[in-house]
Enzyme design. Structure first.
Site, short mmCIF file in Angstrom:
data_model
loop_
_atom_site.label_atom_id
_atom_site.label_comp_id
_atom_site.label_asym_id
_atom_site.label_seq_id
_atom_site.Cartn_x
_atom_site.Cartn_y
_atom_site.Cartn_z
N TYR A 75 -6.27 -0.70 -6.96
CA TYR A 75 -5.61 -1.94 -6.50
C TYR A 75 -4.94 -1.81 -5.12
O TYR A 75 -4.86 -0.75 -4.58
CB TYR A 75 -4.70 -2.55 -7.57
CG TYR A 75 -3.48 -1.83 -8.08
CD1 TYR A 75 -2.84 -0.81 -7.40
CD2 TYR A 75 -2.91 -2.26 -9.28
CE1 TYR A 75 -1.70 -0.23 -7.89
CE2 TYR A 75 -1.76 -1.67 -9.79
CZ TYR A 75 -1.16 -0.66 -9.08
OH TYR A 75 -0.02 -0.10 -9.57
N GLU A 76 -4.54 -2.96 -4.59
CA GLU A 76 -4.01 -3.04 -3.21
C GLU A 76 -5.00 -2.49 -2.19
O GLU A 76 -4.61 -1.84 -1.21
CB GLU A 76 -2.67 -2.31 -3.08
CG GLU A 76 -1.56 -2.83 -3.96
CD GLU A 76 -1.23 -4.29 -3.74
OE1 GLU A 76 -1.63 -4.86 -2.71
OE2 GLU A 76 -0.58 -4.88 -4.63
N GLY A 77 -6.28 -2.80 -2.38
CA GLY A 77 -7.32 -2.27 -1.51
C GLY A 77 -7.79 -0.94 -2.08
O GLY A 77 -7.01 0.01 -2.12
N ARG A 82 0.83 -1.21 0.00
CA ARG A 82 0.00 0.00 0.00
C ARG A 82 0.85 1.25 0.00
O ARG A 82 0.56 2.21 -0.71
CB ARG A 82 -0.95 -0.03 1.21
CG ARG A 82 -2.04 -1.05 1.00
CD ARG A 82 -2.95 -1.26 2.19
NE ARG A 82 -4.02 -2.17 1.78
CZ ARG A 82 -5.05 -2.53 2.55
NH1 ARG A 82 -5.14 -2.08 3.78
NH2 ARG A 82 -5.96 -3.35 2.09
#
Lengths: 615, 615
Positions: free
Chosen positions: B451-453, B305
């Site tokens: 992406y990545e949450g 993140r």
């Protein structure tokens, strides 16, 4: 990721369009009487139904094709994507390009408001394709309004009907926003025609394979004319020269030097054009009058700017309905009410508050911008309907058109991009993939804030011209219209709190307008452009908030006569909630912006150029 | 439009990077002593110089190539764009991937802060390419931290060195944000390994031609494990099976079913992966422990993140400097001081107030986000430097890392997109064309918010976990740090007014935080996700405003010792003006947002699903 056919289909909400014209903006006042005698409510509804069908069946399926195939320059000629020439033919055969055109050239004399809604659907289905007939119509209208009678009959008639296409050639490598710096020259020839020489860039539809001929409107400076915009003249320069009967003759020396590789609207050919580089390129003066180029062009430009606003609305509307469909379909996660239970049933993502927030924000923007554009076109139609009578009323309507044009162009284009951004976010990773239409919508929409006058040019037009036009009368009338609504509805049980936010926003915009007056008078000229975009945004939000709340008030009344088992009950509920959302989540920012504007921050003016970076 | 080579070249402002590490954040405190004994100021400067060279000479030239060529799936194998495999080789040979890696596996033990700045330059030069080594490093670190000693030596060592690549396989068609819904299964085999079966989507670098082997980290559910995230385990699934000495054996049944056609980061292969669909696919449990998959993955996810935050910073920084260069170069229009004179000389567009406004806004965001990311990495390095001593201090630093991680990921990614939007606007029509890099930057950057949450997942992490973590201690310490700065500088002659805006913003964020507490306790749970994104934005703006002003205060002191003929005088002036711009044009919005949050608007919750549209 795989997409079903349905998910890529263009959709419009016809119920919403009908609400605007018949319930909110009173189109019925104008129907079935001169000059719209041939147009009754049934005709309007029929055209909306049929053009929606055309949009989804003919134009929509070519939208992705145009993006993937792009235009190609082959042997100096532009090849448009598969299906484009056929779609052009169908569009003109069906008569959809001549809805509001003058009857002299086969037009059907419909209210412009109807045409605006049709344009929204056509551009929503395929904005790149619609660039060709869009610019063509603009060029035809210009010749129709400014040309000699001979030019009108020879050129405009064929362009209206789609036999010939048209372009607007303004921009040059060193003359974009600064049109007056154009270097293209025109030399008078003994027969009254002119020899044109120069390079134009960013010419949409500079060449294509949809029409027999292309009529370029070229801005050029006649030898010896003064510098700046005042020395520019406008010329008709056809790709193929034509005789008085419209027969095609020798080609002019009009070359497509290259086409741009762009981020979006790939189905639209954006050309670098060379006029008279090697051989002879001959044009005639529009209307036979020199040095009137900017004035003539401006008349068309106003329509073109509203047209860009419609493009923004169109893409935003398409993106919203696409994201909405996905949000109802896509299952992910459990309801917030069961967030700790991993075995809870999966729900459609429209259940999630953050997705609802994005969707309602998109809905409010789309419907508010649509209301603003219809409001503007109704002002045009009402002015037309007066037919030269009642000068005061006509001046009011025309003044509102002037005032609202830069707002429509800039706000619709800026927000279209934001709505597309949210649409992608609703889709998540799928939205980043070309299987779904939203990433194309975003790429297509980015140009809207740039062409037909950048949004800063619009903001300067607003604060520098429109705000004080006719001694500030247009602005005062705009404020008075809002003031009347506020007085009537500020104690409304459902909408009152939101209407009070509108009143605060109006006060904030009013005080900001006085700031500008102060800067103009106090010699702080640089603060005008520095704050112009922010002011345009404030005016836009005020206008959109007003029209959303006005629609919500009408919806609220209509809803009170219905019960929850009727489909329209939900439609009206949606109108109310969208207006409340906007009033509670956007209008308060207008007040904050006014405060910032009032602070008079000058950091952007004071920073030396060398201080932006050391490289 | 034609682009000169120089205009497409990636640029970084090394002076600014040096300012952050040496003047604002005190990296010298940590240098030349354990655990960074090998790293002195000279080494840090040398690495910055050399990696900048690598970024511009090796990675930058491949950025456009990757976008145009894209990845291809040929006979089930991914072919990356021309030059990518060679760049991978050069990157690892030069040792730039192992700057902050552990020395056991050839790492150089540099402070993470240095690596962060290097990552910014590498991703700024070519973000699509950097996805391959980026995810590979993340996977290596995960195995390094969570694997058995055998796994660490067998896999992590080769992945750190670039011999093998790595991926993270979480997402499935019906399990994106809802990771716990994953359906991939793992069946225990008699030899202690597991048979893996399932489909994973959106796998970056799922296959490529840069490394000999690819080590997939696959989240799967062991037969009989509980539902949701708690039942997930993490497996090492190499593309080619390996023996204990690292020799490659038979391939696992790991297939690339397809690659996505995306809006951007086209040089990065985004794969649909099928594990064990037809034949045997065998994996081993990370660390040999079952049901710890999410916990293990999360450790890596936090780095990932922050990594996305760095990507956002990188693209925003590149877009800013690109637009700045264009604005200094491109001539258009005359100065505002001569706006009525068509013969006035043309000026570079950086002269126009609206362009300056956009550029300074971009500069402030870029430098503020960079300061925030460096602040975060310095917290990491200071925690590392404590080496297990002084638990309270370590907990403070670690707590700030926790708190700032979702802010860095979400704010940097959202604003990167906005900075790119402004960069295109500065360029005008040219920015919409692929001849210049900014339209690619915009397309590349759109994925960062997803992406990545997704950024909403980040906002939920902030309000649902981080805000109240350790009894709210991390948040209180963050506020206390800002409070100290406000006390010290609110009467500053130059910055005082801006620091007061910071104080007001802090107060607003504080009151909003209490709102959330009320909603959690009062059972109005749905308002938490409804307002989470807005709150994250407020916290981010507060943090960025603070660090910009802190930097400006330091710059102001340093500037007072210089004269205007020194280059650094201008550098420091730029730091000051950027901070003032942000404090005067962004921070006041924090206060407005707090008010809106406090109004408790529920329209998005109350609107029935059927009311969004009638289609």
């Amino acid at each position: 990721m795989q997409m079903s056919q349905a998910q890529n289909r263009y959709k419009a909400d016809l119920r919403e369009l009908q609400f605007l014209v018949f319930e909110q903006f009173g189109l019925r006042d104008l129907l079935s009487k001169e000059p719209f005698a041939a147009w009754g409510e049934d005709e309007v509804r029929m055209v909306l139904d049929e053009t929606y069908k055309f949009a989804t069946e003919v134009l929509g399926p070519l939208n992705g094709v145009g993006d993937r195939e792009k235009c190609k320059l082959i042997d100096g000629k532009v090849k448009t994507p598969t299906g484009f020439p056929e779609a052009w033919k169908k569009l003109y055969e069906a008569g959809w390009r001549q809805l509001s055109g003058s009857e002299e050239f086969g037009g059907q004399g419909a209210p412009r408001t109807l045409q605006v809604l049709v344009e929204e659907m056509f551009s929503g289905a395929n904005v790149a394709f619609m660039m060709y007939p869009g610019l063509s119509l603009g060029a035809a209208e210009l010749i129709d309004h400014c040309g000699t009678d001979e030019q009108r009959k020879l050129f405009a008639s064929r362009m209206y009907g789609g036999k010939w296409g048209g372009t607007m050639c303004l921009t040059e490598p060193h003359a974009g926003s600064d049109v007056g710096a154009a270097r293209t020259t025109a030399k008078a020839l003994p027969d009254g025609t002119y020899k044109i020489q120069g390079t134009k860039i960013f010419i949409s539809g500079g060449d294509h394979d949809c029409a027999d001929n292309i009529v370029h409107l070229v801005l050029a400076r006649i030898d010896g004319a003064e510098a700046g915009t005042k020395g520019l003249s406008l010329f008709i320069v056809p790709k193929y020269r034509v005789d008085a009967s419209g027969n095609l003759g020798q080609p002019n020396d009009v070359k497509v030097a290259s086409i741009e590789h762009k981020m979006g609207i790939n189905g639209s050919a954006t050309c670098v054009m060379q006029f008279g580089e090697e051989d002879s390129c001959v044009g005639v003066l529009v209307g036979g009058v020199p040095h009137q180029g900017m004035k003539q062009m401006f008349q068309m430009m106003n329509y073109a700017r509203i047209g860009v606003g419609i493009q923004g609305l169109a893409i935003a509307g398409a993106a919203y309905l696409s994201a909405l469909e996905y949000a109802k379909d896509r299952k992910q996660g459990s309801s917030i009410t069961a967030w700790k239970d991993p075995t809870a049933p999966r729900v459609a993502i429209i259940d999630h508050p953050d997705v609802r927030r994005m969707l309602l924000g998109m809905k409010a923007k789309v419907e508010g911008i649509r209301a603003l554009i219809v409001k503007l076109s109704m002002h045009q139609d009402r002015a037309t309907a007066l037919g030269g009578k009642n000068d005061e009323q006509a001046a009011y309507h025309q003044g509102q058109v002037e005032l609202l044009t830069p707002i429509v162009k800039a706000y619709a284009s800026d927000q279209a991009f934001r709505v597309c951004e949210d649409a992608i976010q609703v889709y998540g990773g799928a939205g980043y993939c070309q299987d779904y239409p939203v990433e194309q919508y975003l790429r297509d929409s980015k140009i809207f804030s740039i062409y037909e006058g950048t949004n800063h040019i619009q903001a300067l037009d607003l604060v520098g011209r429109k705000l004080g036009q006719a001694g500030g009368k247009h602005t005062q009338e705009f404020f008075a219209d809002i003031g009347k609504f506020v007085s009537a509805k500020q104690e409304d049980a459902v909408l009152g709190a939101s209407v009070k936010n509108l009143a605060k926003a109006q006060e904030a915009v009013g005080s900001a307008a006085f700031q500008f007056l102060g800067w103009f008078k106090g010699g702080e000229m640089a603060k005008v452009p520095l704050n112009a975009n922010r002011f345009l945004e404030m005016m836009s939000e005020l206008a959109v908030g007003w029209l959303l709340l006005e629609g919500a008030a009408i919806a609220s009344d209509a809803q009170s006569k219905l019960t929850k088992d009727q489909k329209d009950w939900f439609f009206y509920e949606g109108k109310k909630q969208a207006a409340i959302f906007y009033a509670q989540n956007v209008l308060p920012e207008v007040v904050a912006k006014a405060k910032m504007l009032g602070n008079g921050d000058k950091s952007a003016l004071e920073i030396p150029d060398e201080a932006f970076a050391t490289v």
